[in-house]
Design a protein around this motif. Sequence first.
Motif, PDB file in Angstrom:
ATOM      1  N   UNK A   1       0.878  -1.174   0.000  1.00 21.91           N
ATOM      2  CA  UNK A   1       0.000   0.000   0.000  1.00 21.91           C
ATOM      3  C   UNK A   1       0.911   1.217   0.000  1.00 21.91           C
ATOM      4  N   UNK A   2       0.916   1.937  -1.103  1.00 21.27           N
ATOM      5  CA  UNK A   2       1.908   2.991  -1.315  1.00 21.27           C
ATOM      6  C   UNK A   2       1.441   4.369  -0.882  1.00 21.27           C
ATOM      7  N   UNK A   3       0.122   4.539  -0.614  1.00 21.59           N
ATOM      8  CA  UNK A   3      -0.350   5.867  -0.231  1.00 21.59           C
ATOM      9  C   UNK A   3      -1.847   5.916  -0.052  1.00 21.59           C
ATOM     10  N   UNK A   4      -2.341   7.120   0.231  1.00 22.67           N
ATOM     11  CA  UNK A   4      -3.781   7.349   0.339  1.00 22.67           C
ATOM     12  C   UNK A   4      -4.370   7.369  -1.071  1.00 22.67           C
TER      13      UNK A   4
ATOM     14  N   UNK B   1      -2.599   6.851  -6.141  1.00 25.08           N
ATOM     15  CA  UNK B   1      -2.559   7.100  -4.701  1.00 25.08           C
ATOM     16  C   UNK B   1      -1.571   8.226  -4.448  1.00 25.08           C
ATOM     17  N   UNK B   2      -1.659   8.824  -3.269  1.00 26.70           N
ATOM     18  CA  UNK B   2      -0.710   9.853  -2.841  1.00 26.70           C
ATOM     19  C   UNK B   2       0.274   9.249  -1.848  1.00 26.70           C
ATOM     20  N   UNK B   3       1.533   9.275  -2.204  1.00 32.23           N
ATOM     21  CA  UNK B   3       2.570   8.547  -1.476  1.00 32.23           C
ATOM     22  C   UNK B   3       2.604   8.889   0.001  1.00 32.23           C
ATOM     23  N   UNK B   4       2.868   7.861   0.822  1.00 33.80           N
ATOM     24  CA  UNK B   4       3.132   8.069   2.237  1.00 33.80           C
ATOM     25  C   UNK B   4       4.551   8.619   2.376  1.00 33.80           C
ATOM     26  N   UNK B   5       4.690   9.773   2.997  1.00 27.73           N
ATOM     27  CA  UNK B   5       6.012  10.336   3.300  1.00 27.73           C
ATOM     28  C   UNK B   5       6.027  10.805   4.747  1.00 27.73           C
ATOM     29  N   UNK B   6       7.104  10.460   5.442  1.00 27.13           N
ATOM     30  CA  UNK B   6       7.265  10.949   6.798  1.00 27.13           C
ATOM     31  C   UNK B   6       7.474  12.460   6.762  1.00 27.13           C
TER      32      UNK B   6
END
Length: 304
Positions: free
Chosen positions: A226-229, A236-241
Motif C-alpha cells: 500500500x503505497x499511499x492514500x 494514490x498519494x505517497x506516504x512520506x514521513x
Amino acid sequence: MNSRALVLGFLVSLSVTGCGHASHAPDSAASLRNSGSAPSVASSKGAASAYESGPTGTYGGAAAASPAASPPAADDLARAESERPGLGTSWGEAVSSQVTSTSFYRQSDGSPDALASLFYNDEAGVNAMSHGRYVDYGDSVVPLVGGRVTVSIVDANGSPLRAAHLDGRTVTVGSDGDRYMVRIDNRSPVRVEAVATVDGLDVIDGSDGSMHKRGYVIAPYDTLDIAGFRESEGSVRAFRFGSVSDSYAAQRGKDRNVGVVGVAVFRERGSDFRWSPEELDRRETADPFPSHFAPPPPSGYRYR
C-alpha cells in the motif's frame, strides 16, 4: 459481507499535480486485490524532484531556507514551541496504482481474524518512548495468525525499516521526508481482505478508520504494497514521513492518532484459516513416540 471490489492491475502514467484532498470512495465499493506487482511510480526520484522543485521551492508546504533569511518573528518562535514533536504521514506525490472490481465475502462481519498495530516515530521520538530503558532493535515485520500473514513498514525499495520493540509494541524508526509503504504478505493458501489505516485514517477514503469498511483483497501467496492514500482508481498519494503539522491527518483536523499504522485481516467465507499460534505450536511439537514405556493396565484388571 459482500462488496463489489477494486483490483490492483496495470500501471498508468500520472503527472505530479498539486496537493489536494482524497476522494471519498463509497463504503459499499471496495475490496482491492493485488495483481502481483506492487504499484510504483515510473520514477520515484523524478516524481519527487518535480514535487520538491515547485515554483516557490517548497516541499510539503514549508518554504525553502534562504541564506539571507531574516531572524524568525515572535509568532514563528511561538509556533515552533507549540509544534508537536515526532513524525506524521504527509500527502505525497502521485503514484500510479490502477484498480478494478471484485467480490469478497467475509467469514465474519464482526471481529477480524487478526489485527496489527505498527507505531512509528523519528529517532529522538523512539528514544523518548523508551523512557530511558534498553531498546531492542530489529525490523518492522509483525507476524499474524501464526505467520500466515505478515505486516511491515518498508522503504521505497521494499526493505523493512528498522524498528524498536518496546513493551510488546513495534515502533518503526522513520526519517523526515522519506517515502514508505505498508507491506502485507499473504502466505496462506486462501484469499484475505486487509483493511488498513495510517494515522487513524482509512487508506482508501481518507476518513476515520473502521474495521467495518472494505479493504484490499490479497490473493493466496501474494504480496500487497500500500503505497499511499487513494485519490482515484488510478492513483494514490505517497506516504512520506513529515512533521505532525504537515501530516494529512493534521490537515484534516484529525491528528489525535498520528504515528500508528493499523491492519485488520479477514478471511474469506468458506476458507480454512484457523492456524493460530497455539495450533501451530501443537503441530510443530507433536511427538511421534509420546510414551517411552508401557503403561499399566486399567484398574480392576485381573492378573493371571
